[in-house]
Design a protein around this motif. Structure first.
Motif, PDB file in Angstrom:
ATOM      1  N   TRP A 102      -8.331   0.532  -4.226  1.00  0.00           N
ATOM      2  CA  TRP A 102      -8.524   1.956  -3.970  1.00  0.00           C
ATOM      3  C   TRP A 102      -7.733   2.266  -2.699  1.00  0.00           C
ATOM      4  O   TRP A 102      -8.203   2.005  -1.600  1.00  0.00           O
ATOM      5  CB  TRP A 102      -9.987   2.298  -3.738  1.00  0.00           C
ATOM      6  N   GLY A 103      -6.557   2.796  -2.834  1.00  0.00           N
ATOM      7  CA  GLY A 103      -5.764   3.121  -1.662  1.00  0.00           C
ATOM      8  C   GLY A 103      -4.377   2.530  -1.717  1.00  0.00           C
ATOM      9  O   GLY A 103      -3.950   1.968  -2.730  1.00  0.00           O
ATOM     10  N   ASP A 104      -3.681   2.646  -0.604  1.00  0.00           N
ATOM     11  CA  ASP A 104      -2.297   2.190  -0.510  1.00  0.00           C
ATOM     12  C   ASP A 104      -2.187   1.121   0.559  1.00  0.00           C
ATOM     13  O   ASP A 104      -2.208   1.403   1.760  1.00  0.00           O
ATOM     14  CB  ASP A 104      -1.380   3.368  -0.171  1.00  0.00           C
ATOM     15  N   ALA A 105      -2.079  -0.132   0.119  1.00  0.00           N
ATOM     16  CA  ALA A 105      -1.959  -1.250   1.050  1.00  0.00           C
ATOM     17  C   ALA A 105      -0.521  -1.531   1.445  1.00  0.00           C
ATOM     18  O   ALA A 105      -0.278  -2.378   2.314  1.00  0.00           O
ATOM     19  CB  ALA A 105      -2.573  -2.502   0.436  1.00  0.00           C
ATOM     20  N   THR A 106       0.425  -0.838   0.849  1.00  0.00           N
ATOM     21  CA  THR A 106       1.826  -1.196   1.074  1.00  0.00           C
ATOM     22  C   THR A 106       2.288  -0.889   2.494  1.00  0.00           C
ATOM     23  O   THR A 106       3.270  -1.451   2.958  1.00  0.00           O
ATOM     24  CB  THR A 106       2.739  -0.460   0.069  1.00  0.00           C
ATOM     25  N   GLY A 107       1.591   0.016   3.186  1.00  0.00           N
ATOM     26  CA  GLY A 107       1.964   0.325   4.563  1.00  0.00           C
ATOM     27  C   GLY A 107       1.181  -0.460   5.598  1.00  0.00           C
ATOM     28  O   GLY A 107       1.321  -0.220   6.802  1.00  0.00           O
ATOM     29  N   ALA A 108       0.375  -1.389   5.148  1.00  0.00           N
ATOM     30  CA  ALA A 108      -0.462  -2.154   6.077  1.00  0.00           C
ATOM     31  C   ALA A 108       0.372  -3.070   6.965  1.00  0.00           C
ATOM     32  O   ALA A 108       1.340  -3.680   6.510  1.00  0.00           O
ATOM     33  CB  ALA A 108      -1.469  -2.989   5.291  1.00  0.00           C
ATOM     34  N   THR A 109      -0.009  -3.156   8.244  1.00  0.00           N
ATOM     35  CA  THR A 109       0.652  -4.060   9.184  1.00  0.00           C
ATOM     36  C   THR A 109      -0.385  -4.682  10.097  1.00  0.00           C
ATOM     37  O   THR A 109      -1.457  -4.105  10.335  1.00  0.00           O
ATOM     38  CB  THR A 109       1.684  -3.323  10.060  1.00  0.00           C
ATOM     39  N   ALA A 110      -0.051  -5.837  10.633  1.00  0.00           N
ATOM     40  CA  ALA A 110      -0.941  -6.479  11.598  1.00  0.00           C
ATOM     41  C   ALA A 110      -1.102  -5.625  12.850  1.00  0.00           C
ATOM     42  O   ALA A 110      -2.166  -5.616  13.479  1.00  0.00           O
ATOM     43  CB  ALA A 110      -0.403  -7.862  11.960  1.00  0.00           C
ATOM     44  N   GLU A 111      -0.052  -4.888  13.206  1.00  0.00           N
ATOM     45  CA  GLU A 111      -0.112  -4.029  14.392  1.00  0.00           C
ATOM     46  C   GLU A 111      -1.143  -2.915  14.215  1.00  0.00           C
ATOM     47  O   GLU A 111      -1.928  -2.626  15.129  1.00  0.00           O
ATOM     48  CB  GLU A 111       1.268  -3.433  14.683  1.00  0.00           C
TER      49      GLU A 111
END
Length: 260
Positions: free
Chosen positions: A221-230
């Protein structure tokens, strides 16, 4: 100070001064599908790590202890996806009620239900009040993502409403806490085809009872493609600081008293 109650001997537990201050934390996780890119122990990892980080920040004189993790909880909204394990609502509530009775029998006056799985929230609200009435324990429930507003603006405007599971928030935090649990080559983006002016998926207004596979084929549910450790790290610091502050206040909280 040893804060894990399970690592004390029984005479050491008996010697704890709980006559006035002190709280016991029950961390609650889950083992359930988290899309194709996150390990199924995501909520368990968050519950364990966030709590340990917060406990490490408490002043030595702050009387807060913890129980071991309750790893499986009410996750049947993800039934149909392999890797999902769950307790029925009745079993889940019975287990926590029994743990609460043991907490009271061991002399504790305050119990914290520390939860990192959204599917437990409704039951924990009911349990907190029932435990209070039955045992006399001051009972608190704390939900990870509800402990404080997200300090970062969403990358996608749909994320606040529909990025509720394995989206950018959870994926970024996992990249910051335990990056080996993220399959970066499989980062997923999936929003539900759900549009209504009167109904909602979460606990606001008129809601519907749903299962993940009613709407989402991949489990995300959502968009994980923009996830970053920062982005995860930027969320982690204020979240842990907030949790430590909450636990500190709870440790001395008195019903009917002015607390500050």
């Amino acid at each position: 100070m040893q804060r894990n109650i399970a690592q004390l001997t029984w005479p050491e537990v008996e010697a704890l001064d709980l006559s006035k201050d002190g709280a016991l934390v029950l961390p609650i996780g889950s083992i359930e599908q988290h899309g194709p890119h996150l390990s199924t122990d995501c909520d368990l990892v968050f519950s364990e790590n966030f709590l340990e980080m917060a406990l490490a920040r408490l002043a030595p004189e702050t009387k807060v202890w913890r129980l071991p993790m309750l790893p499986i909880s009410k996750s049947n909204e993800h039934v149909g996806f392999p890797g999902t394990w769950y307790l029925s609502a009745q079993t889940f509530m019975a287990v926590i009620s029994d743990i609460a009775r043991s907490a009271r029998n061991n002399g504790f006056r305050r119990l914290v239900l520390w939860n990192c799985h959204g599917g437990n929230r409704a039951l924990l609200e009911v349990l907190a009040r029932d435990i209070r009435i039955e045992t006399g324990l001051m009972t608190f429930q704390v939900f990870a993502s509800g402990a404080m507003p997200d300090p970062l603006p969403p990358l996608d405007p749909r994320e606040p409403a529909y990025g509720i599971h394995a989206g950018e928030w959870e994926t970024s935090l996992m990249l910051a806490v335990s990056p080996d649990r993220v399959r970066t080559e499989k980062l997923d983006c999936a929003f539900p085809d759900f549009q209504s002016e009167t109904l909602a998926l979460e606990m606001t207004g008129a809601t519907i009872g749903w299962k993940t596979d009613d709407f989402q084929q991949t489990g995300t549910w959502g968009d994980a493609t923009g996830a970053t450790a920062e982005r995860g790290a930027q969320r982690l610091e204020p979240l842990i600081e907030r949790l430590a502050s909450i636990l500190t206040e709870i440790s001395t909280f008195e019903v009917g008293a002015t607390n500050s």
